[in-house]
Design a protein around this motif. Structure first.
Motif, mmCIF file in Angstrom:
data_model
loop_
_atom_site.group_PDB
_atom_site.id
_atom_site.type_symbol
_atom_site.label_atom_id
_atom_site.label_comp_id
_atom_site.label_asym_id
_atom_site.label_seq_id
_atom_site.Cartn_x
_atom_site.Cartn_y
_atom_site.Cartn_z
ATOM 1 N N ALA A 119 0.644 -1.610 -1.510
ATOM 2 C CA ALA A 119 1.666 -1.955 -2.510
ATOM 3 C C ALA A 119 2.314 -0.733 -3.162
ATOM 4 N N GLU A 120 1.644 0.423 -3.132
ATOM 5 C CA GLU A 120 2.122 1.606 -3.859
ATOM 6 C C GLU A 120 3.613 1.917 -3.685
ATOM 7 N N PRO A 121 4.142 1.966 -2.466
ATOM 8 C CA PRO A 121 5.548 2.370 -2.345
ATOM 9 C C PRO A 121 6.568 1.264 -2.645
ATOM 10 N N PHE A 122 6.106 0.061 -2.906
ATOM 11 C CA PHE A 122 7.024 -1.058 -3.101
ATOM 12 C C PHE A 122 7.211 -1.385 -4.576
ATOM 13 N N ALA A 128 -0.225 1.248 10.553
ATOM 14 C CA ALA A 128 -0.335 2.007 11.799
ATOM 15 C C ALA A 128 -0.978 3.373 11.540
ATOM 16 N N GLU A 129 -0.939 3.828 10.298
ATOM 17 C CA GLU A 129 -1.572 5.094 9.921
ATOM 18 C C GLU A 129 -3.070 4.934 9.687
ATOM 19 N N GLY A 130 -3.516 3.694 9.522
ATOM 20 C CA GLY A 130 -4.930 3.435 9.290
ATOM 21 C C GLY A 130 -5.124 2.305 8.308
ATOM 22 N N PRO A 131 -6.355 1.804 8.177
ATOM 23 C CA PRO A 131 -6.645 0.702 7.268
ATOM 24 C C PRO A 131 -6.284 1.062 5.823
ATOM 25 N N ALA A 132 -5.927 0.048 5.037
ATOM 26 C CA ALA A 132 -5.561 0.268 3.640
ATOM 27 C C ALA A 132 -5.853 -0.989 2.831
ATOM 28 N N THR A 133 -6.097 -0.790 1.547
ATOM 29 C CA THR A 133 -6.280 -1.921 0.643
ATOM 30 C C THR A 133 -4.911 -2.445 0.224
ATOM 31 N N VAL A 134 -4.904 -3.615 -0.388
ATOM 32 C CA VAL A 134 -3.647 -4.189 -0.883
ATOM 33 C C VAL A 134 -3.008 -3.231 -1.894
ATOM 34 N N ASN A 135 -3.812 -2.646 -2.771
ATOM 35 C CA ASN A 135 -3.266 -1.696 -3.753
ATOM 36 C C ASN A 135 -2.606 -0.506 -3.064
ATOM 37 N N GLU A 136 -3.240 0.016 -2.028
ATOM 38 C CA GLU A 136 -2.661 1.156 -1.299
ATOM 39 C C GLU A 136 -1.380 0.754 -0.581
#
Length: 96
Positions: A38-41, A28-36
């Motif tokens: 995955a960062e907080p998980f 909802a904050e904007g498009p992201a890659t899978v790596n981006e």
């Protein structure tokens, strides 16, 4: 069962998982890659990809290809359908 009910079931099933809801909140904050995404998980990239596939099947996420960058995007249409379904019952929770 009408086709839209089946689609709604898929959407609610996808939304039932807290990790998938967190992914949607990130998108909802904007498009992201899978790596981006995955960062907080504390999970592997393949695990995040599995969650994304569930969200894609529900129509909640789309992926595009831009050269080597494959951003994921939030798709709001299925959320609108889920909200419209739930709004029919607003009277009951507001009246309680």
């Amino acid at each position: 069962m009408p086709a839209d009910s089946d689609e709604l079931s898929v959407v609610f099933s996808a939304l039932a998982d807290p990790t998938r809801r967190a992914i949607l909140a990130r998108l909802a904050e904007g498009p992201a890659t899978v790596n981006e995404i995955a960062e907080p998980f504390a999970m592997t990239l393949p695990a995040v990809s599995k969650h994304l596939k569930v969200l894609e099947r529900a129509g909640l996420v789309s992926r595009e290809r831009r050269a080597q960058w494959r951003p994921c995007r939030l798709e709001a249409g299925p959320l609108r359908a889920a909200t419209e379904f739930l709004s029919r019952y607003r009277f009951f929770w507001e009246g309680s």
